[in-house]
Write a protein that holds these residues in place. Structure first.
Motif, PDB file in Angstrom:
ATOM      1  N   GLY B 255      -1.026 -18.596  -7.413  1.00 36.19           N
ATOM      2  CA  GLY B 255      -1.243 -18.333  -8.574  1.00 36.19           C
ATOM      3  C   GLY B 255      -0.944 -16.999  -9.081  1.00 36.19           C
ATOM      4  N   THR B 256      -1.656 -16.411 -10.181  1.00 39.38           N
ATOM      5  CA  THR B 256      -1.753 -14.919 -10.127  1.00 39.38           C
ATOM      6  C   THR B 256      -2.988 -14.343  -9.589  1.00 39.38           C
ATOM      7  OG1 THR B 256      -2.582 -15.099 -12.421  1.00 39.38           O
ATOM      8  CG2 THR B 256      -0.331 -14.613 -12.401  1.00 39.38           C
ATOM      9  N   GLU B 261      -7.792  -6.913  -8.281  1.00 38.31           N
ATOM     10  CA  GLU B 261      -7.066  -6.507  -7.373  1.00 38.31           C
ATOM     11  C   GLU B 261      -6.064  -5.487  -7.623  1.00 38.31           C
ATOM     12  OE1 GLU B 261      -5.579  -9.073  -4.205  1.00 38.31           O
ATOM     13  OE2 GLU B 261      -7.343 -10.565  -4.421  1.00 38.31           O
ATOM     14  N   GLN B 262      -6.123  -4.407  -6.755  1.00 41.41           N
ATOM     15  CA  GLN B 262      -4.947  -3.338  -7.204  1.00 41.41           C
ATOM     16  C   GLN B 262      -3.880  -3.177  -5.993  1.00 41.41           C
ATOM     17  OE1 GLN B 262      -7.389   0.238  -7.929  1.00 41.41           O
ATOM     18  NE2 GLN B 262      -6.424  -0.029 -10.387  1.00 41.41           N
ATOM     19  N   VAL B 263      -2.545  -3.163  -6.516  1.00 48.20           N
ATOM     20  CA  VAL B 263      -1.401  -3.086  -5.740  1.00 48.20           C
ATOM     21  C   VAL B 263      -0.506  -1.825  -5.731  1.00 48.20           C
ATOM     22  CG1 VAL B 263       0.927  -4.301  -5.240  1.00 48.20           C
ATOM     23  CG2 VAL B 263      -1.250  -5.510  -6.021  1.00 48.20           C
ATOM     24  N   MET B 335       6.314 -10.721 -15.058  1.00 46.73           N
ATOM     25  CA  MET B 335       4.818 -10.148 -14.648  1.00 46.73           C
ATOM     26  C   MET B 335       4.172 -10.437 -16.301  1.00 46.73           C
ATOM     27  SD  MET B 335       5.044  -6.882 -12.505  1.00 46.73           S
ATOM     28  CE  MET B 335       4.870  -6.594 -10.710  1.00 46.73           C
ATOM     29  N   GLN B 336       4.947  -9.990 -17.437  1.00 48.56           N
ATOM     30  CA  GLN B 336       4.462 -10.182 -18.660  1.00 48.56           C
ATOM     31  C   GLN B 336       4.139 -11.467 -19.035  1.00 48.56           C
ATOM     32  OE1 GLN B 336       7.654  -7.856 -20.631  1.00 48.56           O
ATOM     33  NE2 GLN B 336       6.373  -6.072 -20.821  1.00 48.56           N
ATOM     34  N   LYS B 337       4.964 -12.426 -18.626  1.00 46.49           N
ATOM     35  CA  LYS B 337       4.904 -13.667 -19.068  1.00 46.49           C
ATOM     36  C   LYS B 337       3.647 -14.538 -17.969  1.00 46.49           C
ATOM     37  CE  LYS B 337       8.281 -14.253 -21.793  1.00 46.49           C
ATOM     38  NZ  LYS B 337       8.226 -15.037 -23.102  1.00 46.49           N
ATOM     39  N   PRO B 341       3.066 -13.676  -9.375  1.00 52.20           N
ATOM     40  CA  PRO B 341       1.834 -13.499  -8.861  1.00 52.20           C
ATOM     41  C   PRO B 341       1.055 -12.148  -9.349  1.00 52.20           C
ATOM     42  CG  PRO B 341       3.477 -14.367  -7.098  1.00 52.20           C
ATOM     43  CD  PRO B 341       4.166 -14.036  -8.330  1.00 52.20           C
ATOM     44  N   VAL B 342       1.776 -11.012  -9.311  1.00 53.20           N
ATOM     45  CA  VAL B 342       1.148  -9.817  -9.466  1.00 53.20           C
ATOM     46  C   VAL B 342       1.441  -9.594 -11.135  1.00 53.20           C
ATOM     47  CG1 VAL B 342       1.123  -7.223  -8.996  1.00 53.20           C
ATOM     48  CG2 VAL B 342       1.700  -8.910  -7.421  1.00 53.20           C
ATOM     49  N   ARG B 343       0.571  -8.983 -11.608  1.00 51.13           N
ATOM     50  CA  ARG B 343       0.836  -8.777 -13.176  1.00 51.13           C
ATOM     51  C   ARG B 343       0.841  -7.099 -13.390  1.00 51.13           C
ATOM     52  NH1 ARG B 343      -2.050 -13.463 -16.767  1.00 51.13           N
ATOM     53  NH2 ARG B 343      -0.233 -13.038 -17.879  1.00 51.13           N
ATOM     54  N   LEU B 344       1.235  -6.786 -14.363  1.00 52.42           N
ATOM     55  CA  LEU B 344       1.559  -5.298 -14.728  1.00 52.42           C
ATOM     56  C   LEU B 344       0.062  -4.529 -14.589  1.00 52.42           C
ATOM     57  CD1 LEU B 344       4.093  -5.148 -17.808  1.00 52.42           C
ATOM     58  CD2 LEU B 344       4.494  -4.376 -15.343  1.00 52.42           C
TER      59      LEU B 344
END
Lengths: 101, 701
Positions: B255-256, B261-263, B335-337, B341-344
């Motif tokens: 999933g996302t 959680e920071q990347v 990412m926007q949609k 898995p990672v988002r902005l």
């Protein structure tokens, strides 16, 4: 079919059928009619059905002429402008040439 | 008289053909040129670029242009136009190309590859790469738009992005170039009367392209063909491949990931291009950074306590970046949609490595974005990143320096992320303003450009392990990158992290000299071993059939093999389990990716010891969002497509004078007519000619 061997009534029937058939957007029937019955209509010694055949041939020729004019105009417009019409031009085309606009 | 000779020659030829059998006539007439690279047509929302021949190829008399004066013959005085210009690679420059382009007496160009590359530099790319699709546009940061302030590629002539109405081919083999030159010298050099004498040596170049005008047009034609035609003829394909990404800490990617959680993102580009199709060695332009990031990833995976770091580190390799950021724009879009898995919002900071192999005095320049730094919080974080970078460079053989804060970012994938969100980040390069790369996106950006020098006569296996100065220098940059990422992820600065120069040199050898080496063989999937070649790989992204997710391109396969190998662990799975991790116990499929590799040769035999590698490497389909949105007139996303073609070939042959051609044709026609007449009369008078005597008739039947 060799027209020489056909009785005059049948010739008239045939000519009439071709003439009427042409109205179903089939200008080639008119073309055939004109070519086929031209001699019968204008160069044969007179017989009873000849005036009617003559009129069918004349009308077929007129219809054919109208078709030729319409098609020539459309084809030349289409061929010269297809590229500039963009999307419309593509949607109007059956085959699209490769590598040219 | 000539006609008589022609007839006899023709007759002789026919007899000869009969004797030799097969299609040897063609082989007698034509010499095919096998190692060429064509210039093909690419299209975007508004333009077509590249080259086009007529449907059956363009033919012209060969004229060798070794110096600028030779052009006069082609452009003005030569009596037998059109000409195919055999151009020395060093003359393939703006002034000459413009003259040839404007002339109607040119039917094609064959360019020879020069060695060594032109010292003054050579780049047919534009002066301001990917302008308009990065961060700075007329609406946003217009003071920086169109490279206002810093021109990144000042040597660029922009011819890579122009449209040519004739074919252009590159001759890659010196032997073939010599054959053509010999043919030219034997036949085409004018005699004492300054007129060339027939037959003349001519060349035919065929590269007929199916797509035309723009991507919008060709995509529309594709869809019309697909929906109406019985025999659909697709005319162009979008450029697409896979982004590769990998997380330092194994994370569930089904999933996302949770918002808290920071990347830390580290990014490079994987692709390049040049004027010619599928020719993009990209040593400095792409591979220098690619190898640096791989080495940093390896170094970080060796550190023990990475699992306890407060933040994760994501290594990202973007594809299609040279074509207006295909890979990064797709990742941001997904990412926007929420399709990635990672988002902005998960991105803590961003570090991008661009060209890094040509450093002056080992100085590495830090570029940052003046627009987002106007925001106080972002500015503080960027300053923090710069402080970490400077601290990490202490004791290393690299000096980091910051460019003026008012300077815009160079072309970088990071720009696509900044378009969407203000993320603190830096771009590391070897240049302060203009590129140090004199051969940006050209065929000369090879291993020699970044000074990869091996002692002469070194056997292949030793060259693979030989640590060049370039490898040493890049491993220093990789160490710096790894330390920086580690601290950005919240680690302390006391841990010893060091990139391995041996891995760097092996990667450089595989990515720039020869991919078919023992190391790459041992880490390649068995079904991908055809990707390994005895020459350097090319980094052109290539076209993908629309909507079809085909297997990754060759450079992506190499990258995947290397990344999995240097960051993954060998696990004790069988081939079956490795290829279908569902069947294996405890495979944690949502965390890991498994690949089955050939393994090294065992002893002196030809058999290999295959094994299974588990890694956190994942792929992400990199096709422009323009395809997803079906908006091929987009000014927001890349719209590049590649035309299809039926055949591309080049060949040379001798052509006779026009008079001789006409005489031959007329003779043929005369013979035809005479034989018709003869047959007619013979047939008509058959009863006279073939009067059968009584006995001969019975004998014959």
């Amino acid at each position: 079919m060799n027209l020489e061997r056909v009785p005059n009534e049948e010739k008239l029937q045939l000519c009439r059928k071709y003439y009427l058939g042409g109205f179903a957007l089939l200008p080639f029937l008119w073309l055939v009619n004109v070519l086929w019955f031209f001699k019968e209509a204008f160069f044969k010694p007179t017989y009873t059905e000849q005036p009617q055949i003559q009129s069918y041939v004349k009308r077929s020729a007129f219809g054919l002429f109208v078709w030729v004019v319409i098609l020539t105009t459309w084809i030349s417009i289409y061929q010269t402008n297809r590229a500039s019409w963009g999307a419309t031009g593509d949607y109007l085309s059956f085959t699209i040439p490769l590598g040219i606009p | 008289m000539t006609a008589g000779v022609g007839v006899w020659l023709g007759l002789g030829l026919v007899l000869l053909t009969g004797l030799c059998q097969g299609n040897s006539v063609e082989r007698k007439i034509y010499i095919p040129l096998n190692s060429t690279a064509p210039c093909v047509r690419l299209l975007n929302a508004t333009h077509q670029i590249g080259c086009q021949s007529s449907r059956n190829g363009d033919t012209g008399v060969i004229h060798l242009v070794e110096k600028e004066d030779d052009l006069t013959w082609v452009l003005e005085t030569g009596p037998t136009p059109p000409y195919v210009v055999l151009l020395e690679g060093s003359l393939f420059n703006k002034a000459i190309l413009q003259k040839l382009k404007d002339s109607s007496r040119v039917s094609g160009i064959a360019v020879s590859y020069t060695k060594p590359p032109p010292a003054e530099g050579f780049s047919l790319d534009v002066k301001c790469p990917s302008d308009g699709f990065g961060l700075y546009t007329s609406e946003r940061g217009s003071q920086y738009a169109h490279c206002n302030g810093t021109v990144w590629n000042p040597l660029g002539t922009g011819f890579s992005y122009e449209d040519f109405s004739f074919p252009i081919f590159l001759l890659q083999s010196e032997n073939e170039t010599e054959v053509i030159k010999q043919c030219y010298r034997d036949h085409n050099i004018p005699g004492n009367d300054s007129k060339p004498h027939y037959p003349l040596c001519a060349m035919q170049l065929l590269s007929h392209m199916h797509a035309v005008t723009s991507s919008a047009t060709c995509m529309r034609r594709n869809s019309i063909q697909m929906s109406f035609s019985i025999n659909p003829e697709v005319v162009c394909d979008s450029l697409a491949d896979y982004n590769i990404w990998s997380l330092l800490k194994p994370t569930n990617i089904s999933g996302t990931i949770p918002p808290e959680e920071q990347v830390v993102m580290s990014a490079v580009r994987v692709d390049s291009r040049s004027f010619f199709w599928n020719l993009a060695p990209a040593a400095e332009g792409t591979v220098s950074a690619l190898v640096t990031q791989l080495a940093a990833a390896e170094a970080l995976h060796k550190v023990k306590d990475t699992q306890s770091l407060p933040r994760n580190i994501m290594f990202t390799f973007f594809q299609g970046e040279v074509f207006d950021y295909i890979g990064s724009s797709r990742m941001v879009y997904d990412m926007q949609k929420g399709r990635f898995p990672v988002r902005l919002n998960n991105i803590h900071s961003f570090v991008e490595i661009s060209q890094v192999a040509l450093r002056n005095n080992s100085v590495l320049w830090i570029h940052s974005d003046p627009l987002s730094r106007a925001n106080e919080t972002v500015n503080t974080e960027v300053q923090d990143m710069i402080r970490i970078l400077k601290a990490a460079s202490k004791g290393a053989n690299v000096t980091v320096e910051e460019v003026e804060q008012s300077q815009a970012l160079p072309p970088a994938s990071f720009q696509r992320f900044l378009r969407a969100q203000k993320i603190p980040g830096v771009v590391l390069t070897d240049h302060k303003d203009a590129y140090h790369n004199k051969y940006y996106n050209s065929m000369y950006d090879t291993a020699e450009t970044i000074k990869m020098e091996y002692p002469s006569g070194l056997p292949q296996e030793e060259a693979l392990e030989y640590v060049t100065e370039t490898a040493q220098a890049l491993s220093e940059v990789a160490t710096l990158l790894a330390k920086t990422l580690y601290q950005l992820a919240g680690g302390n600065d006391t841990v010893d992290i060091k990139a391995d120069p041996h891995t760097v040199t092996r990667m450089l050898y595989g990515f720039l000299v020869k991919s078919n080496n023992s190391w790459f063989q041992s880490i390649s999937r068995p079904d991908w071993k055809d990707a390994l070649e005895n020459k350097q790989p090319q980094y052109y992204v290539t076209a993908s059939q629309n909507g079809n997710k085909r297997p990754p391109t060759i450079p992506t396969r190499l990258l995947m093999s290397v990344l999995a190998n240097i960051t993954g662990q060998v696990v004790n799975f069988t081939k079956e389990e490795c290829q279908n991790p569902d069947k294996a116990p405890d495979s944690k499929k949502e965390l890991y990716d498994y690949i089955w590799v050939q393994g090294p040769l065992t002893g002196n035999t030809t058999s290999r010891e295959p094994f299974c590698i588990r890694s956190t490497m994942h792929n992400h389909f990199a096709e422009s969002p323009a395809n997803d949105l079906n908006d091929w007139g987009s000014t927001e996303y890349s719209t590049w497509t590649e035309s299809r073609w039926k055949e591309i070939k080049a060949r040379i042959f001798l052509i006779p004078s026009q008079e001789l051609e006409i005489i031959t044709l007329l003779t043929g026609l005369a013979v035809l007519i005479i034989s018709f007449c003869a047959t007619y009369f013979i047939n008509a008078k058959a009863d006279i000619l073939f009067t059968s005597t009584e006995d001969s008739g019975s004998a014959a039947y």
